[in-house]
Design a protein around this motif. Structure first.
Motif, mmCIF file in Angstrom:
data_model
loop_
_atom_site.group_PDB
_atom_site.id
_atom_site.type_symbol
_atom_site.label_atom_id
_atom_site.label_comp_id
_atom_site.label_asym_id
_atom_site.label_seq_id
_atom_site.Cartn_x
_atom_site.Cartn_y
_atom_site.Cartn_z
ATOM 1 N N CYS A 3 0.847 -1.181 0.000
ATOM 2 C CA CYS A 3 0.000 0.000 0.000
ATOM 3 C C CYS A 3 0.894 1.247 0.000
ATOM 4 O O CYS A 3 1.848 1.327 0.769
ATOM 5 N N CYS A 6 0.133 3.123 3.831
ATOM 6 C CA CYS A 6 0.551 2.541 5.112
ATOM 7 C C CYS A 6 1.619 1.454 4.921
ATOM 8 O O CYS A 6 2.129 0.909 5.880
ATOM 9 N N SER A 8 1.512 -1.567 4.041
ATOM 10 C CA SER A 8 1.237 -2.956 4.389
ATOM 11 C C SER A 8 1.162 -3.781 3.113
ATOM 12 O O SER A 8 0.905 -3.259 2.030
ATOM 13 N N CYS A 24 -4.452 0.028 0.167
ATOM 14 C CA CYS A 24 -5.180 -1.094 0.752
ATOM 15 C C CYS A 24 -6.606 -0.609 1.037
ATOM 16 O O CYS A 24 -6.888 0.585 0.975
ATOM 17 N N CYS A 27 -6.951 2.147 3.830
ATOM 18 C CA CYS A 27 -6.501 3.478 3.431
ATOM 19 C C CYS A 27 -7.446 4.088 2.405
ATOM 20 O O CYS A 27 -7.694 5.289 2.406
HETATM 21 ZN ZN LIG Z 1 -2.850 1.106 3.498
#
Ligand SMILES: [Zn+2]
Length: 128
Positions: A3, A6, A8, A24, A27
């Motif tokens: 992402c 963030c 991830s 993601c 987000c």
């Molecule tokens: Zn994210």
């Protein structure tokens, strides 16, 4: 992939495009910032727009919003989970649709025990 916000790990089908970024789901929901469910200004402007267009009830909604409205009407009350399953939609997408219906003062949420249901708003219901 990761992402852009963030960082991830996400798989391709969990990623969302947003202005050229890969996000993601969490987000994506964040950046979309759906209208607050109880925003008097938004309610007023949604009502004004609909009044201008001469719309009443489920008129002027998108086909999906109409289907949600009709389903709630048919069932009397329904949980978000049931709606999500019925329309095969992610919760956040449903929340956006629900926010619009709520702004038009067509649908409201209420709690019964631990469960939150959605139901059609009647004229007797208190605003927000
Ligand atoms: Zn994210």
């Amino acid at each position: 992939m990761t992402c852009d916000r963030c960082h991830s790990q996400i798989s391709k089908d969990q990623s969302y495009e947003w202005y050229g970024k890969r996000l993601c789901e969490d987000c994506y929901i964040d950046v979309l910032q759906p209208p607050k469910p109880c925003d008097p200004a938004a309610v007023a402007s949604a009502k004004a727009t609909r009044a201008q267009l001469g719309l009443r009830g489920a008129e002027g909604l998108t086909p999906l919003q109409k289907q949600i409205y009709e389903l709630i009407k048919e069932k009397g009350k329904i949980t978000r989970d049931e709606l999500a399953r019925h329309f095969d939609l992610p919760q956040w997408e449903l929340e956006k649709q629900f926010a619009v219906l709520r702004h038009c003062e067509l649908v409201r949420g209420f709690k019964e025990g631990q469960t939150t249901y959605l139901t059609l708003m009647t004229n007797q219901d208190a605003k927000c």
